[in-house]
Design a protein around this motif. Structure first.
Motif, short mmCIF file in Angstrom:
data_model
loop_
_atom_site.label_atom_id
_atom_site.label_comp_id
_atom_site.label_asym_id
_atom_site.label_seq_id
_atom_site.Cartn_x
_atom_site.Cartn_y
_atom_site.Cartn_z
N UNK A 26 0.82 -1.21 0.00
CA UNK A 26 0.00 0.00 0.00
C UNK A 26 0.86 1.26 0.00
N UNK A 27 1.92 1.29 0.80
CA UNK A 27 2.76 2.48 0.84
C UNK A 27 3.45 2.67 -0.51
N UNK A 28 3.84 1.58 -1.16
CA UNK A 28 4.47 1.69 -2.48
C UNK A 28 3.52 2.33 -3.48
N UNK A 29 2.25 1.93 -3.43
CA UNK A 29 1.26 2.52 -4.33
C UNK A 29 1.08 4.01 -4.04
N UNK A 30 1.04 4.39 -2.76
CA UNK A 30 0.88 5.79 -2.40
C UNK A 30 2.08 6.64 -2.81
N UNK A 31 3.27 6.08 -2.66
CA UNK A 31 4.49 6.80 -3.07
C UNK A 31 4.39 7.19 -4.53
#
Length: 71
Positions: A26-31
């Motif tokens: 999820x954090x990778x997608x947000x980045x």
């Protein structure tokens, strides 16, 4: 938080623990969505059989890691 116009990122890296692999994803997608850069991952790194992480930079170039480990 305010940004110093003369700020220059360095090689320091701030790491954050993730509850599970899905949180790392999820954090990778947000980045990516908000203008950051993925440097590596998300995937299982050879550091250990349970080391799943993403290394990334915010839009200013500061470096971070989000990692999930079972041990």
């Amino acid at each position: 938080m305010t940004e110093d116009p003369n700020h220059k990122p360095n090689e320091n890296l701030i790491g954050f623990w993730a509850h599970d692999r899905e949180e790392v994803d999820r954090i990778a997608e947000l980045v990516v969505r908000y203008g950051g850069t993925i440097d590596s991952g998300p995937w299982q790194f050879p550091i250990s059989p349970t080391y799943y992480a993403v290394y990334f930079q915010d839009p200013c170039g500061n470096k971070y890691e989000k990692v999930h480990r079972l041990n």
